[in-house]
Scaffold this active site. Structure first.
Site, short mmCIF file in Angstrom:
data_model
loop_
_atom_site.label_atom_id
_atom_site.label_comp_id
_atom_site.label_asym_id
_atom_site.label_seq_id
_atom_site.Cartn_x
_atom_site.Cartn_y
_atom_site.Cartn_z
N SER A 192 0.86 -1.17 0.00
CA SER A 192 0.00 0.00 0.00
C SER A 192 0.90 1.23 0.00
O SER A 192 1.68 1.42 -0.93
CB SER A 192 -0.95 -0.02 1.21
N HIS A 219 -2.43 -0.77 -3.47
CA HIS A 219 -3.54 0.13 -3.16
C HIS A 219 -3.25 1.50 -3.76
O HIS A 219 -2.31 2.18 -3.36
CB HIS A 219 -3.70 0.28 -1.64
N ASP A 312 -4.36 -5.05 5.64
CA ASP A 312 -4.73 -5.86 4.48
C ASP A 312 -3.59 -6.81 4.12
O ASP A 312 -2.42 -6.42 4.08
CB ASP A 312 -5.05 -4.96 3.29
#
Length: 373
Positions: A192, A219, A312
């Site tokens: 991310s 992300h 995540d």
């Protein structure tokens, strides 16, 4: 501090920032030169950086800021312009933390969503401590280092030979084909915040003939994913492209999850894209990818969780480890934001915890044919 040469956009950004009570505007300037002059005086917690500026552009301004007074930078870019995207990706490599889409007029149907994303990114990134980092190769790579609300690493375990992804049988290789199903090993990687430069460094250290396909989740705003894949394709030896539904992944190729769609490994080793609901607030989700790889590839796969905010991927990486796959989390010493890897460490989902520059050599060794005992 806002850095934007267009008066209209600068005023629009100022209006967007003013809507959020957690943000206060300390300066709004029209050039990188002005930003460099003002930064020592106003000492902003976060900078919104236009990438196309008169004089020194946003990339050079980012480099200079990170060298002189490291400050979290959010790049605001036109997502559909190729040249702007390339500069934006290089700005991330130079130390900017994230990239968001330039705001549209208040009457546009996408205005609220884009405005909310800009404020969210500015708030989040203002909390990331950034420090200078040593030059890497010919380029000074500056970024964020240290953890955010995460515990210290626990000791890492070594990958054992049994955790190495499998290889195709010799007869099939001699015939110029692979056994039915998966290619010889498969690597799934997710990140991310701080992901683009981490992916560039990791994939850049792999050979062009890397003997396994690589599936990537990053992300990032959906509008940027095609440009991100194109940029990555131009800076690493591997062939990189946005993943397409129903494609069989090939060795030496990396497949990037498209914007706002889950990427999974489906039956028979084919790529699968899905509009299923977000998992943990993310779509694409690293956990979705890792869990699908655990089901479809089991011990033939290898999972890597890199820098990023949140959790995540941690639960999915645990599924991969429990399925017999080799798993790696990035060490806090190299992670821009030690959130996702820390979550994996807490769950004991990572069989190894390594600094970024040691992960590529581990992948290469893991995919080598096993030698004699």
């Amino acid at each position: 501090m806002l850095v934007e040469d267009s008066l209209v956009v600068r005023q629009l950004l100022a209006h967007i920032v003013s809507r959020d009570p957690r943000l206060a505007l300390v300066a709004a300037v029209a050039s990188g030169e002005e930003a460099l002059r003002e930064i020592a005086r106003v000492r902003p917690d976060v900078i919104s950086m236009d990438i196309r500026l008169p004089g020194i552009d946003g990339l050079e301004a980012t480099r200079r800021i990170m060298a002189l007074q490291p400050t979290p930078i959010v790049v605001v870019a036109d997502a559909v312009e190729d040249a702007s995207l390339r500069i934006s990706m290089n700005a991330l490599r130079a130390g900017a933390l994230s990239v968001v889409e330039k705001p549209v007029g208040t009457g546009h149907r996408a205005y609220e969503a884009i405005a909310d994303e800009i404020c969210t990114q500015l708030r989040i990134m203002s909390q990331v401590p950034v420090i200078r980092r040593r030059p890497i190769g010919a380029e000074r790579l500056i970024g964020a280092e240290r953890l955010i609300g995460a515990e210290r690493l626990i000791g890492a375990e070594r990958l054992t030979g049994a955790e190495r992804p499998g290889r195709p049988d010799a007869a099939a290789r001699e015939e110029g084909r692979e056994p039915a199903g998966l290619a010889p090993g498969l690597v799934a990687v997710a990140a991310s915040t701080g992901g683009p430069p981490a992916f560039a460094k990791l994939l850049g250290a792999l050979p062009a003939d890397f003997p396994a396909p690589i599936l990537l989740v990053q992300h990032m705003g959906a509008a940027f994913m095609e440009g991100f894949a194109d940029w990555l394709n131009g800076v690493v030896p591997l062939a990189v492209a946005v993943a397409r539904d129903g494609v069989r992944p090939l060795p030496g190729h990396a497949y990037v999850a498209p914007g706002d769609r889950h990427l999974a490994l489906g039956p028979g080793g084919l790529l699968s894209l899905s509009d299923a609901p977000p998992v943990g607030g993310q779509r694409p989700s690293a956990t979705v990818l890792f869990r699908s790889v655990a089901r479809a590839a089991g011990p033939r796969a290898l999972g890597v969780l890199l820098t990023g905010m949140g959790e995540d991927g941690a639960a999915g990486l645990l599924d991969m480890r429990q399925a017999g796959a080799a798993t790696i989390a990035e060490h806090e010493s190299s992670a821009v934001v030690y959130g996702m890897p820390a979550a994996a460490v807490r769950l004991r989902a990572a069989a190894a915890v390594l600094p970024l520059d040691l992960i590529a050599p581990r992948l290469v060794r893991a995919l080598q044919p096993a030698g004699p005992p």
